[in-house]
Design an enzyme around this catalytic site. Structure first.
Site, PDB file in Angstrom:
ATOM      1  CG  ASP A  63      -3.015   0.910   0.576  1.00 37.43           C
ATOM      2  OD1 ASP A  63      -2.254   1.484   0.809  1.00 37.43           O
ATOM      3  OD2 ASP A  63      -3.133  -0.259   0.391  1.00 37.43           O
ATOM      4  CG  HIS A 101      -4.856   3.674   1.071  1.00 39.78           C
ATOM      5  ND1 HIS A 101      -4.859   2.753   0.798  1.00 39.78           N
ATOM      6  CD2 HIS A 101      -6.884   4.269   0.422  1.00 39.78           C
ATOM      7  CE1 HIS A 101      -5.670   1.856   0.288  1.00 39.78           C
ATOM      8  NE2 HIS A 101      -7.320   2.512  -0.107  1.00 39.78           N
ATOM      9  CB  SER A 403      -9.029   0.672   0.158  1.00 39.92           C
ATOM     10  OG  SER A 403      -8.712   0.592  -1.211  1.00 39.92           O
TER      11      SER A 403
END
Length: 677
Positions: A63, A101, A403
């Site tokens: 990520d 994220h 996600s």
């Protein structure tokens, strides 16, 4: 990158009182944290009460990196939460997250502080492949997957990807799975259109996860039913749950401006209006349409799109003060449905509208399948809307996207591996998929497989599961030439006991009938054609073993033809039987990695063969040309044995390999002639 926290759902955060000031804030978590809601909703409490927290399991998060200074994911190195990784952006060993994220994903999996992840004692391997969270190079994803294999990861979480097929990414995933690593991939945020899942979610060996709403009051849905016809509608942000359905006549009010409603009888009716305005550069906000409708006495407002497709409207805007509160429910619908409804209003038309909470509703942004005619995607869904999790700089973030559905499944896999460390990736995939709970739309109709897979993650059932079903889906291909087909399933148990399940097959008996038998650990299910109605039909096989219920999704295709295969020592010959006259057919052979082995063209009078080098199960697709139309028919064949012969397995289809050999021979002959001269 499957990043969604800054898109349209962000505005809904205003509805949550604890997060009124900002989407991303520093806060003291309330007594009931939202991650606790999503994790508990999918049943994590049961294994945790028994002491299973993912201890000893390493989860690779590929990520934007992970902020290992966060108090809930603290420490980098052997004694920290993040025990290793690599930064492929800076090319160093410090995969620090500057975007957020990756930290959000990691927190859902394994946070252990104010917020507790699904598997809070699991360890994280962080691989930073993006710094912006907006894009990621496919070659970096591949490098990170290969590095995770070297670092002996147990699970890889891929909450990122591309909206297309990428063979290099999928080859790396297949290598990871063959190395014994469970790979979990987000489906993507390109819904609600079909065929929007790309790599890595497209890979047949990955566990592909779509997103449902969450078990919180902001998970609001809406329904609209008119004369038995159901329309898809979305509640606008700011609309609240109704005490009960609203039934009323429907009337049209152009664009919902005050001038449009003059002389129109709206009192106690449902008002239909078009989005936007017919005046250039004029802005007519949804809130204005709602206020005008409410002032005129309407019970509800429907706004249809002024361009194709549906949209999510927001009644809150910068022009409205905090004192503005919508008085009537407002929903949106597509342009296509809006024009159909408007035409219906030429006659007196009544409808029923309702808004209510529905945590298992599959979010409209969640990418859909199908991705292949030979397997089903997504595999399942999990909460991916309004999930509160860790973010950078010690903060917390309320976020949405597939996600954040995927790491719920990665955490579940960690718990299963802690309990049964000898389970392989296919077995984990089967257990997690088949124990999912089927989910329904707003009218109580099961979501199609291409939207929800088997259903919503249920960690309690997965943890208690003793039965491993392989394969974990069934696809039947029937036609007037093949009226019956049998698929065999292996029923193995984790504890080694003999299975004795109860089987129930749920399918439309007007289309096909089914029978089954169990012989030891083999379940045989036979589909028999009842009506030769060309099309695709869905159902399920329900397996009850002790107290755990498993669901095997069933896809049955009925076509007007079939492709027959005869095989000997890896040589495949093909014959087409069809009710329509055909002039040409392209035959393609795929392996279980969904890779094209070879393709040929045949005609009714001329056929060719395809050679395969390995014993395996192969998928066959025949595209038939009939006049101006092309139809596809399918089959599957298992090659039991192939006697080794002079062949090079270098990943080149046989026809191209023969061409290269022929070219080489010609070049060699020319060289020999020139040499002799």
């Amino acid at each position: 990158m499957q990043l969604f926290q800054k898109i349209i759902f962000a505005s809904i955060i205003i509805m949550v009182a604890l997060f009124v000031s900002s989407q991303k804030i520093q806060m003291d978590p309330p007594l009931e944290i939202l991650l606790d809601k999503s994790a508990k909703y999918v049943g994590v409490q049961h294994p945790q009460d028994l002491g299973f927290y993912g201890k000893g399991i390493k989860v690779a998060v590929i990520d934007t990196g992970v902020d290992y200074t966060h108090p809930d994911i603290f420490g980098f190195g052997p004694d920290g939460k993040v025990i290793g990784g690599f930064d492929f952006i800076e090319n160093d060993n410090s995969p620090q997250d500057t975007n957020g994220h990756g930290t959000e994903v990691a927190g859902i999996i394994a946070a252990n502080g104010k917020i507790r992840g699904v598997a809070p004692e699991a360890k994280i391997l962080a691989y930073r492949v993006s710094d912006t969270g907006e894009s990621v190079a496919s070659d970096l994803i591949v490098k990170a997957i290969l590095r995770a294999i070297e670092d002996d990861a147990d699970i890889i979480n891929l909450s990122l990807g591309v909206n297309r097929t990428n063979d290099k990414i999928e080859d790396a995933i297949n290598q990871a799975v063959k190395s014994g690593i469970v790979v979990v991939a987000a489906a993507g945020n390109s819904g609600p259109d079909l065929r929007t899942i790309g790599s890595p979610g497209k890979d047949p060996h990955a566990i592909t996860v779509g997103a449902t709403y969450n078990n919180i009051t902001a998970s609001l849905v809406a329904t609209l039913e008119i004369d038995g016809k159901r329309f898809q509608v979305l509640p606008m942000v700011g609309t609240e749950k109704l005490v009960g359905p609203i039934a009323a006549d429907i009337t049209f009010g152009k664009y919902g401006r005050s001038s449009d409603l003059q002389g129109v009888d709206i009192m106690d009716k449902i008002l239909l209006v078009e989005r936007g305005s017919d005046t250039k550069d004029e802005l007519v906000y949804f809130s204005e349409k709602e206020k005008n409708a409410a002032n005129a006495g309407a019970k509800a407002l429907i706004v249809y799109n002024n361009e194709p497709g549906i949209f999510l409207g927001d009644l809150k805007n910068k022009l409205e003060g905090p004192e503005y509160q919508p008085r009537i429910p407002a929903v949106s619908m597509s342009k296509e449905d809006g024009l159909e409804l408007r035409a219906m209003l030429e006659n007196k038309t009544s409808g029923t509208i309702n808004t209510f909470y529905h945590p298992d509703f599959v979010s409209f942004f969640s990418s859909r399948g199908p991705v292949s005619p030979f397997y089903i995607k997504p595999n399942l869904v999990a909460p991916g809307v309004f999930v509160n999790t860790t973010s950078t700089y010690g903060m917390y973030n309320l976020t949405s996207g597939t996600s954040f559905a995927a790491p719920h499944v990665s955490g579940a896999a960690a718990i299963l591996l802690e309990k049964s460390p000898t389970l392989n990736p296919q077995q984990i995939k089967s257990i997690i998929s088949t124990t999912a709970d089927p989910v329904s739309d707003t009218f109580g109709t099961l979501f199609p497989q291409e939207i929800s897979g088997v259903g919503r993650l249920n960690i309690t059932k997965a943890f208690d599961a003793n039965l491993i079903i392989s394969p974990d889906y069934a696809i039947f291909d029937l036609s007037p030439f093949v009226k019956s087909q049998t698929i065999e399933f292996d029923l193995n148990t984790i504890d080694g006991t003999k299975p004795n399940p109860t089987i129930n097959i749920e399918f439309d008996d007007k289309i096909a009938s089914f029978n089954h038998k169990i012989d030891g650990t083999t379940l045989s299910v036979t589909a028999n054609i009842v009506a030769s109605e060309i099309g695709e039909y869905q159902g399920s096989i329900t397996v009850l073993d002790h107290t755990t219920t498993y669901h095997i999704p069933v896809l049955l295709r009925i076509s007007d033809g079939t492709v027959r295969i005869s095989e000997e020592n890896g040589k495949m010959d093909f014959a087409i039987e069809s009710e329509q006259e055909w002039s040409y057919a392209k035959i393609s052979v795929y392996n279980q990695d969904s890779r094209l082995i070879d393709s040929i063209s045949i005609t009714p009078t001329e056929s060719k063969s395809i050679m395969v080098q390995n014993s395996d199960t192969y998928w066959i697709q025949a595209d038939l040309k009939s006049g101006k139309n092309t139809t596809s028919i399918y089959n599957t064949i298992t090659v039991e044995s192939v006697t080794p012969s002079f062949a090079l397995d270098i990943g080149i289809p046989n026809q191209q390999l023969l061409m290269l050999i022929g070219i080489g021979a010609i070049v060699g002959m020319i060289g020999l002639i020139m040499y002799r001269r």
